[in-house]
Design an enzyme around this catalytic site. Structure first.
Site, PDB file in Angstrom:
ATOM      1  N   LYS A  63      37.713  40.017  41.905  1.00 27.20           N
ATOM      2  CA  LYS A  63      37.493  39.582  43.284  1.00 27.20           C
ATOM      3  C   LYS A  63      36.187  40.104  43.887  1.00 27.20           C
ATOM      4  CE  LYS A  63      41.386  37.328  44.505  1.00 27.20           C
ATOM      5  NZ  LYS A  63      41.429  35.993  45.152  1.00 27.20           N
ATOM      6  N   SER A  88      46.610  39.590  49.562  1.00 32.40           N
ATOM      7  CA  SER A  88      47.705  40.438  49.077  1.00 32.40           C
ATOM      8  C   SER A  88      47.193  41.716  48.442  1.00 32.40           C
ATOM      9  CB  SER A  88      48.550  39.669  48.058  1.00 32.40           C
ATOM     10  OG  SER A  88      47.771  39.317  46.929  1.00 32.40           O
TER      11      SER A  88
END
Length: 333
Positions: A63, A88
């Site tokens: 990410k 999340s």
């Protein structure tokens, strides 16, 4: 054909040009992650496997690539407004870290059921944690309220061309590191990772196969491919906490057009793949990161004649942020 759906690669939210630009943009900050191989796992799978270890990326997951590209794509005026996202865990930490590197405050909306280790990463990188209920609707509603209250700039965790382009840099590296790869297996959730990977890989080698790996308890991408439209589930239930989101309107057309198939595995197969990663590869892998190996080792993959010519397979180990207590409980069940 659905309205407003792209009909050519030029209509997608990202392309090989934006991915190459992202590679240049993030190069000073992101790690060039290693590719591991294992003769033992090759023997078990009956194929040559190449593991792209994004668990060694900054923040412990792929990410950071997309978050870094998004943050450093902002002009100074937008950067001054601060940023907000909902996640999340892994995108949350990645954005907090990228924002910290540029000196931008970051508001991070996190569901209450996010793994503790991922929440601690956000705090470690200076992100301001704002809690939401554990549903996508609550995450989005909470993020929208923060936007209204602060005027910050939203960096969506996957439905954003800058994010997709950043994730696509994985393919640029991997296909240079292991040029024999004829197949890529990539975890799928909201689709940002596999969209970027597919766009770059297909541009480099149009014949390469792209497979998504998805948990049975959150198989919306599998159902979307069957139905020919974005299909959302009423509830999701999987140990793979990073794979509980649904496809977005920017990622879906890429998944629809460029992902050749979706391989669905159950949580038991994911846990077994995690065990193999720890015992054989000697790397810490979260459930979402192990799902590619689980897919390759599944009976549905091994026995499908359509996959017989998939001999050199690149597997994206997407992250290594796992709560060890949860891991031990799962392995010892």
């Amino acid at each position: 054909m659905e309205p407003n759906c792209p009909t050519s690669s030029n209509d997608y939210a990202a392309d090989i040009s934006s991915i190459r630009q992202a590679q240049v943009r993030i190069e000073p900050f992101a790690h060039r992650t290693p590719v591991l191989t294992s003769e033992t796992l090759d023997s078990i799978a009956g194929r040559k496997l190449y593991f792209k270890c994004e668990c060694f990326q900054k923040g412990g997951a792929f990410k950071f690539r997309g978050a870094c590209n998004a943050i450093y794509s902002l002009d100074d005026d937008h950067a001054a407004k601060r940023v907000v996202t909902h996640s999340s865990g892994n995108h949350a930490a990645a954005l907090a870290l990228a924002a910290k590197l540029r000196g931008i405050p970051a508001y991070i909306v996190i569901p209450k059921n996010a793994p503790k280790c991922k929440v601690e990463n956000v705090k470690r990188y200076g992100g301001q944690v704002i809690w939401s209920e554990p549903s996508m609707q609550s995450r989005e509603d909470t993020a929208n309220k923060v936007l209204q209250d602060t005027g910050a700039v939203l960096i969506h965790p996957y439905n954003d061309g800058r994010i997709i382009s950043g994730q696509g840099t994985i393919s640029l590296e991997l296909l240079e590191q292991a040029s024999k790869i004829d197949t890529l297996i990539v975890p799928i959730s909201g689709g940002g990772l596999i969209s970027g990977v597919a766009l770059a890989a297909k541009a480099i080698n149009p014949a390469i196969r792209i497979f998504a790996a998805e948990p049975m308890g959150a198989d919306d991408a599998f159902q979307s491919k069957i139905n020919g439209r974005i299909t959302k589930l009423s509830e999701v239930n999987t140990i793979a906490d990073g794979l509980r989101a649904f496809l977005g309107d920017l990622t879906w057309p890429i998944v629809r057009d460029l992902v050749d198939d979706v391989i669905v595995v159950d949580d038991e197969e994911i846990i077994q793949a995690m065990r193999l990663c720890y015992e054989i590869l000697k790397i810490a892998v979260e459930p979402s990161g192990a799902i590619g190996l689980a897919a390759v080792l599944s009976n549905s993959f091994k026995t499908n004649p359509a996959y017989r010519e998939c001999n050199n397979i690149g597997i994206v180990i997407s992250g290594g942020n796992v709560d060890l207590g949860v891991l031990w409980n799962s392995v010892n069940k």
